[in-house]
Write a protein that holds these residues in place. Structure first.
Motif, PDB file in Angstrom:
ATOM      1  N   GLY A   1       0.808  -1.211   0.000  1.00 32.83           N
ATOM      2  CA  GLY A   1       0.000   0.000   0.000  1.00 32.83           C
ATOM      3  C   GLY A   1       0.839   1.256   0.000  1.00 32.83           C
ATOM      4  O   GLY A   1       1.987   1.271   0.469  1.00 32.83           O
ATOM      5  N   PRO A   2       0.307   2.357  -0.521  1.00 27.92           N
ATOM      6  CA  PRO A   2       1.053   3.618  -0.634  1.00 27.92           C
ATOM      7  C   PRO A   2       1.431   4.230   0.705  1.00 27.92           C
ATOM      8  O   PRO A   2       2.413   4.965   0.799  1.00 27.92           O
ATOM      9  N   GLU A   3       0.666   3.926   1.759  1.00 29.25           N
ATOM     10  CA  GLU A   3       0.969   4.505   3.071  1.00 29.25           C
ATOM     11  C   GLU A   3       2.144   3.800   3.754  1.00 29.25           C
ATOM     12  O   GLU A   3       2.601   4.243   4.812  1.00 29.25           O
ATOM     13  N   SER A   4       2.631   2.738   3.160  1.00 29.36           N
ATOM     14  CA  SER A   4       3.721   1.964   3.765  1.00 29.36           C
ATOM     15  C   SER A   4       5.007   2.041   2.950  1.00 29.36           C
ATOM     16  O   SER A   4       5.862   1.166   3.048  1.00 29.36           O
ATOM     17  N   GLN A   5       5.144   3.059   2.135  1.00 26.05           N
ATOM     18  CA  GLN A   5       6.326   3.184   1.285  1.00 26.05           C
ATOM     19  C   GLN A   5       7.602   3.272   2.124  1.00 26.05           C
ATOM     20  O   GLN A   5       7.630   3.904   3.184  1.00 26.05           O
ATOM     21  N   LEU A   6       8.653   2.638   1.616  1.00 26.52           N
ATOM     22  CA  LEU A   6       9.967   2.674   2.257  1.00 26.52           C
ATOM     23  C   LEU A   6      10.838   3.704   1.539  1.00 26.52           C
ATOM     24  O   LEU A   6      10.695   3.918   0.336  1.00 26.52           O
ATOM     25  N   PHE A   7      11.756   4.319   2.278  1.00 25.99           N
ATOM     26  CA  PHE A   7      12.579   5.356   1.682  1.00 25.99           C
ATOM     27  C   PHE A   7      13.894   5.460   2.446  1.00 25.99           C
ATOM     28  O   PHE A   7      14.034   4.954   3.570  1.00 25.99           O
ATOM     29  N   LYS A   8      14.856   6.131   1.817  1.00 22.53           N
ATOM     30  CA  LYS A   8      16.156   6.350   2.440  1.00 22.53           C
ATOM     31  C   LYS A   8      15.980   7.107   3.747  1.00 22.53           C
ATOM     32  O   LYS A   8      15.215   8.062   3.822  1.00 22.53           O
ATOM     33  N   GLY A   9      16.700   6.684   4.775  1.00 25.68           N
ATOM     34  CA  GLY A   9      16.565   7.296   6.091  1.00 25.68           C
ATOM     35  C   GLY A   9      15.933   6.376   7.107  1.00 25.68           C
ATOM     36  O   GLY A   9      15.961   6.647   8.303  1.00 25.68           O
ATOM     37  N   LEU A  10      15.386   5.239   6.619  1.00 27.21           N
ATOM     38  CA  LEU A  10      14.772   4.266   7.532  1.00 27.21           C
ATOM     39  C   LEU A  10      15.749   3.174   7.949  1.00 27.21           C
ATOM     40  O   LEU A  10      15.359   2.246   8.669  1.00 27.21           O
TER      41      LEU A  10
ATOM     42  N   ASP B   1       5.341 -10.991  15.562  1.00 24.88           N
ATOM     43  CA  ASP B   1       5.752 -10.348  16.815  1.00 24.88           C
ATOM     44  C   ASP B   1       7.172 -10.681  17.237  1.00 24.88           C
ATOM     45  O   ASP B   1       7.546 -10.482  18.402  1.00 24.88           O
ATOM     46  N   ALA B   2       7.986 -11.186  16.307  1.00 23.22           N
ATOM     47  CA  ALA B   2       9.376 -11.522  16.622  1.00 23.22           C
ATOM     48  C   ALA B   2      10.308 -10.749  15.689  1.00 23.22           C
ATOM     49  O   ALA B   2       9.990 -10.524  14.516  1.00 23.22           O
ATOM     50  N   PRO B   3      11.488 -10.296  16.178  1.00 25.08           N
ATOM     51  CA  PRO B   3      12.442  -9.605  15.303  1.00 25.08           C
ATOM     52  C   PRO B   3      12.951 -10.537  14.220  1.00 25.08           C
ATOM     53  O   PRO B   3      13.376 -11.660  14.498  1.00 25.08           O
ATOM     54  N   ALA B   4      12.905 -10.076  12.969  1.00 25.33           N
ATOM     55  CA  ALA B   4      13.315 -10.911  11.840  1.00 25.33           C
ATOM     56  C   ALA B   4      14.468 -10.319  11.055  1.00 25.33           C
ATOM     57  O   ALA B   4      15.121 -11.038  10.292  1.00 25.33           O
ATOM     58  N   GLY B   5      14.740  -9.023  11.211  1.00 24.06           N
ATOM     59  CA  GLY B   5      15.831  -8.442  10.454  1.00 24.06           C
ATOM     60  C   GLY B   5      15.974  -6.955  10.688  1.00 24.06           C
ATOM     61  O   GLY B   5      15.118  -6.312  11.294  1.00 24.06           O
ATOM     62  N   ILE B   6      17.097  -6.411  10.198  1.00 19.28           N
ATOM     63  CA  ILE B   6      17.405  -4.993  10.309  1.00 19.28           C
ATOM     64  C   ILE B   6      17.404  -4.404   8.901  1.00 19.28           C
ATOM     65  O   ILE B   6      18.137  -4.887   8.022  1.00 19.28           O
ATOM     66  N   LEU B   7      16.601  -3.387   8.678  1.00 19.58           N
ATOM     67  CA  LEU B   7      16.562  -2.736   7.373  1.00 19.58           C
ATOM     68  C   LEU B   7      17.888  -2.029   7.118  1.00 19.58           C
ATOM     69  O   LEU B   7      18.302  -1.165   7.896  1.00 19.58           O
ATOM     70  N   MET B   8      18.560  -2.389   6.014  1.00 22.65           N
ATOM     71  CA  MET B   8      19.876  -1.842   5.727  1.00 22.65           C
ATOM     72  C   MET B   8      19.845  -0.779   4.635  1.00 22.65           C
ATOM     73  O   MET B   8      20.637   0.162   4.654  1.00 22.65           O
ATOM     74  N   SER B   9      18.935  -0.930   3.671  1.00 23.65           N
ATOM     75  CA  SER B   9      18.870   0.031   2.578  1.00 23.65           C
ATOM     76  C   SER B   9      17.541  -0.127   1.856  1.00 23.65           C
ATOM     77  O   SER B   9      16.839  -1.129   2.018  1.00 23.65           O
ATOM     78  N   VAL B  10      17.220   0.873   1.037  1.00 25.77           N
ATOM     79  CA  VAL B  10      16.003   0.855   0.236  1.00 25.77           C
ATOM     80  C   VAL B  10      16.375   1.190  -1.201  1.00 25.77           C
ATOM     81  O   VAL B  10      17.083   2.177  -1.458  1.00 25.77           O
ATOM     82  N   ASP B  11      15.911   0.364  -2.138  1.00 27.62           N
ATOM     83  CA  ASP B  11      16.141   0.608  -3.560  1.00 27.62           C
ATOM     84  C   ASP B  11      15.270   1.779  -4.003  1.00 27.62           C
ATOM     85  O   ASP B  11      14.041   1.691  -3.950  1.00 27.62           O
ATOM     86  N   PRO B  12      15.870   2.888  -4.446  1.00 26.66           N
ATOM     87  CA  PRO B  12      15.061   4.055  -4.809  1.00 26.66           C
ATOM     88  C   PRO B  12      14.188   3.833  -6.033  1.00 26.66           C
ATOM     89  O   PRO B  12      13.192   4.544  -6.226  1.00 26.66           O
ATOM     90  N   GLN B  13      14.549   2.855  -6.875  1.00 26.12           N
ATOM     91  CA  GLN B  13      13.762   2.588  -8.076  1.00 26.12           C
ATOM     92  C   GLN B  13      12.534   1.740  -7.775  1.00 26.12           C
ATOM     93  O   GLN B  13      11.416   2.075  -8.157  1.00 26.12           O
ATOM     94  N   SER B  14      12.752   0.641  -7.059  1.00 24.51           N
ATOM     95  CA  SER B  14      11.650  -0.291  -6.798  1.00 24.51           C
ATOM     96  C   SER B  14      10.946  -0.030  -5.468  1.00 24.51           C
ATOM     97  O   SER B  14       9.829  -0.497  -5.260  1.00 24.51           O
ATOM     98  N   GLY B  15      11.598   0.702  -4.553  1.00 29.28           N
ATOM     99  CA  GLY B  15      11.050   0.904  -3.216  1.00 29.28           C
ATOM    100  C   GLY B  15      11.154  -0.328  -2.341  1.00 29.28           C
ATOM    101  O   GLY B  15      10.590  -0.369  -1.245  1.00 29.28           O
ATOM    102  N   GLU B  16      11.915  -1.325  -2.785  1.00 27.26           N
ATOM    103  CA  GLU B  16      12.073  -2.573  -2.038  1.00 27.26           C
ATOM    104  C   GLU B  16      13.176  -2.414  -0.995  1.00 27.26           C
ATOM    105  O   GLU B  16      14.194  -1.753  -1.231  1.00 27.26           O
ATOM    106  N   GLY B  17      12.974  -3.005   0.178  1.00 28.40           N
ATOM    107  CA  GLY B  17      13.941  -2.907   1.249  1.00 28.40           C
ATOM    108  C   GLY B  17      14.843  -4.128   1.330  1.00 28.40           C
ATOM    109  O   GLY B  17      14.389  -5.263   1.138  1.00 28.40           O
TER     110      GLY B  17
END
Length: 322
Positions: free
Chosen positions: A111-120, A129-145
């Protein structure tokens, strides 16, 4: 993370940048603050900081707790990216897991309200409810983390706290390696991504006879550094371990630190990751075991070393016959 009544923060190293100090704010109703001093940087762009102040009261993750991330990933296809904003408030973004690897997960916003971006970077991926990973980067083209798996992050920093790793990597001694090398499946080094420091340290030294007294040293530039080894024979071979030998590499800071092994059963491409690990400077050799796979080629991918500016290398690489 808590360890021996002390509190530590684990974050992407690029978030800290060249700094050695950070002010922290906690994502709870009281929004506690704290201060943190950089203690050490690790491979996979991780850093560990020691935390003091009110924020340490909520430091309750036990580093020694067992991880069952594979089980969670087998049942949970969606989750949340949880971020602490600069004012201490929380943001939650719905994502789905689009790819699962040994090192990284890929997540896509729902959904558009959940977009990922640089700075996260540094946000936490939560599944069931369990930790699964640390966000390291976001692809500016695809918006994929790109998310570093939580179990891999914990495994990477555990030695800092004097704790043994839980990976399927066992230490061997050189006489055992010598016995295994009599039937070394490694035939030739097909290609490599970083040039040798000189003819004395050529890449073919990796697969010459054990005890030859030669080492491979490459320029420590442009990580990851990749070395591809062809296996003997015209067809595929079944392999389940690789022995990395560091004995004789001087200084020990030239040894690899974080590495990954990949296999391919094709003439070109088709690479599949099979295991990751950390080679410690105290190890004369490492036997890296994994589930049996069919392969024509094996790739050693080195992500970091122990700090020598001149080079990175090993004395040998043995692929024993099963």
């Amino acid at each position: 993370m808590s360890r021996l009544n002390e509190c530590y923060a684990v974050t992407p190293a690029h978030v800290i940048g060249d700094g050695f100090f950070a002010t922290l704010v906690g994502g709870s109703s009281s929004r506690p603050r704290g201060e943190a001093d950089l203690l050490q940087r690790f491979g996979y762009d991780l850093a560990v900081l020691r935390v003091t102040g009110a924020i340490s009261d909520g430091c309750d993750f036990d580093l020694g707790a067992p991880s069952s991330l594979d089980r969670v990933l087998s049942t949970a296809g969606s989750g949340l990216i949880v971020s602490v904003n600069s004012d201490g408030s929380l943001s939650r973004r719905n994502v789905r897991v689009s790819d699962v690897g040994l090192l990284y997960l890929r997540v896509s916003p729902v959904g558009p309200e959940s977009q990922l971006f640089k700075g996260l970077s540094g946000s936490l991926l939560v599944l069931d409810d369990a930790p699964a990973g640390i966000l390291m980067s976001v692809d500016p083209q695809s918006g994929e983390g790109k998310v570093l798996r939580f179990d891999r992050a914990v495994e990477t920093v555990r030695p800092f706290f004097g704790m043994k790793t839980g990976s399927p990597i066992t230490t061997t001694v050189l006489p055992e390696v010598a016995d295994a090398s009599e039937d070394n499946l490694a035939a030739t080094v097909e290609r490599w991504s970083s040039p040798a420091l000189s003819a004395e340290y050529r890449v073919s030294n990796l697969i010459d006879e054990i005890g030859a007294g030669t080492v491979w040293l490459a320029a420590a530039q442009g990580f990851p550094i990749e070395v591809v080894v062809d296996l003997r024979g015209d067809g595929v071979q079944v392999v389940d371990r690789v022995v990395l030998i560091g004995d004789g590499v001087v200084p020990p800071e030239s040894l690899p630190r974080d590495f990954e092994l990949l296999v391919s059963s094709r003439e070109n491409g088709g690479w599949m990751p099979v295991v990751t690990g950390t080679y410690f400077t105290s190890d004369s050799s490492r036997e890296v075991a994994f589930a049996p796979v069919r392969a024509r080629k094996i790739m050693l991918r080195i992500y970091s070393h122990w700090g020598d500016e001149a080079g990175v290398g090993l004395a040998g690489l043995v692929i024993p016959v099963r």
